[in-house]
Design a protein around this motif. Structure first.
Motif, PDB file in Angstrom:
ATOM      1  N   THR A   1       0.846  -1.186   0.000  1.00  0.00           N
ATOM      2  CA  THR A   1       0.000   0.000   0.000  1.00  0.00           C
ATOM      3  C   THR A   1       0.884   1.239   0.000  1.00  0.00           C
TER       4      THR A   1
ATOM      5  N   GLU B   1       0.162   4.249  10.516  1.00  0.00           N
ATOM      6  CA  GLU B   1      -0.661   3.852  11.649  1.00  0.00           C
ATOM      7  C   GLU B   1      -2.145   3.838  11.303  1.00  0.00           C
TER       8      GLU B   1
ATOM      9  N   GLY C   1      -2.380   1.838   7.190  1.00  0.00           N
ATOM     10  CA  GLY C   1      -1.613   0.640   6.869  1.00  0.00           C
ATOM     11  C   GLY C   1      -0.639   0.837   5.723  1.00  0.00           C
TER      12      GLY C   1
ATOM     13  N   ASP D   1       2.752   1.190   3.756  1.00  0.00           N
ATOM     14  CA  ASP D   1       4.112   0.724   3.990  1.00  0.00           C
ATOM     15  C   ASP D   1       5.138   1.409   3.085  1.00  0.00           C
TER      16      ASP D   1
END
Length: 357
Positions: A197, A262, A265, A267
């Protein structure tokens, strides 16, 4: 797995509409107008509705949309937050919202340019299920080696709408290849970085052109999605940034990245800095844009910049005899640069079934 099922459900719903012979009904929000042309939004809206209808997509009438926007006090139509989108969709009884931005809309006797980006959002999942940008430009150089100039706003808007929505579809293939890892070089070693993501923070704008940061941000979203990245909707990125009082585009990137990881999600975060985007105008030579910007990717889990590169290019770069191949449009120049940067990334693709079960 959950995200894949939600996406599959949205695509299946679109496919069911098509197979049933029904037209898709969406709420077309007034495009955010970042250009200097005050009437660009109204002119484009009329052309957009006509083009969408020809492609089997019916948009809620403009008066109804505007009335709901006023009643809900929604001012930002480029990146509305989730609560606003859901309230708007409920009020208009639609499942999909189409929105976007007009970055450039320029008309004069020797050069014309329109730059727009749009995306279609499935409100039930808050995911982008279609995204594209279009740049239409003419003139800027010798008539024999450049596209014709649009001298009327209506024709420019129609041409831009036709190009922008040429790729919009009401169905999707059952399977696709998605990207979930990058191969990068860090400290002289090659390593794999997760990118299941991805979020885009509009680059910090230090150029003379006030529109450049948001435009390049939109181009990044478009190019990453076309390459196969799963990109978070810009509205959700903005919502997370608004939750912290002192977070702004390009500032406190570490804090923004951590918040995005947070809450969404994420990355991998993509951002950058625009140092130059100018247009030199000459009567005989036309427009010669110059662009320079840095792009970087940040791993929010470690706050490590896993990839960064500076890009600079002139519209004359690569041009040949009589200026053939020269780019006179600033928007087209930076879009080509962004596409090139994303296409050069070393990625790992995996096949993902998106068929609803």
């Amino acid at each position: 797995m959950y995200r894949s099922r939600v996406t599959a459900l949205g695509f299946a719903l679109l496919l069911a509409w098509t197979q049933a012979g029904a037209q898709l009904r969406v709420a077309l929000l007034p495009f955010y107008n970042a250009s200097a042309a005050e009437t660009a939004r109204e002119i484009f809206d009329e052309s957009a509705r006509h083009i969408l209808e020809r492609r089997g997509i019916v948009s809620v009438d403009a008066d109804s949309v505007n009335a709901v926007l006023r009643s809900l006090r929604i001012r930002n139509t480029a990146t509305p937050v989730k609560e606003d989108l859901r309230a708007l969709a409920d009020s208009l009884d639609v499942s999909f919202v189409l929105l976007g931005t007009i970055h450039r809309f320029t008309l004069d006797s020797t050069f014309s340019e329109a730059s727009l980006c749009a995306r279609l959002i499935d409100v039930s999942s808050m995911r982008m299920i279609w995204n594209d940008c279009a740049v239409v430009a003419g003139g800027g150089g010798h008539a024999l080696v450049s596209s014709p100039v649009h001298r009327k706003a209506g024709k420019l808007a129609k041409s831009a709408a036709k190009k922008l929505f040429s790729s919009i579809k009401t169905n999707r293939p059952e399977q696709r290849y998605h990207i979930d890892e990058l191969v990068v070089s860090h400290q002289s070693k090659k390593q794999r970085v997760a990118c299941t993501t991805v979020a885009v923070i509009p680059p910090l704008d230090e150029a003379e052109a006030s529109f450049s940061g948001d435009m390049i941000g939109d181009f990044l979203v478009e190019s990453l999605m076309k390459r196969g990245f799963n990109v978070v909707d810009p509205g959700q990125v903005r919502e997370v940034m608004l939750q912290s009082e002192d977070l702004r585009h390009g500032q406190s990137v570490r804090a923004v990245s951590s918040a995005l990881a947070e809450n969404l999600g994420v990355d991998l975060v993509v951002t950058g800095t625009v140092s130059e985007l100018t247009t030199e105008r000459h009567v005989s030579l036309g427009a010669n844009p110059e662009a320079g910007f840095e792009l970087r990717m940040i791993d929010p889990a470690t706050d490590v910049v896993v990839w960064a590169e500076y890009f600079r290019r002139s519209g004359k770069t690569g041009s040949g005899f009589f200026g053939v191949g020269a780019i006179h449009s600033p928007a087209k120049l930076v879009r080509n640069m962004v596409d090139g940067a994303v296409s050069d990334l070393r990625v790992i693709r995996r096949k993902n079934s998106i068929t609803a079960q």
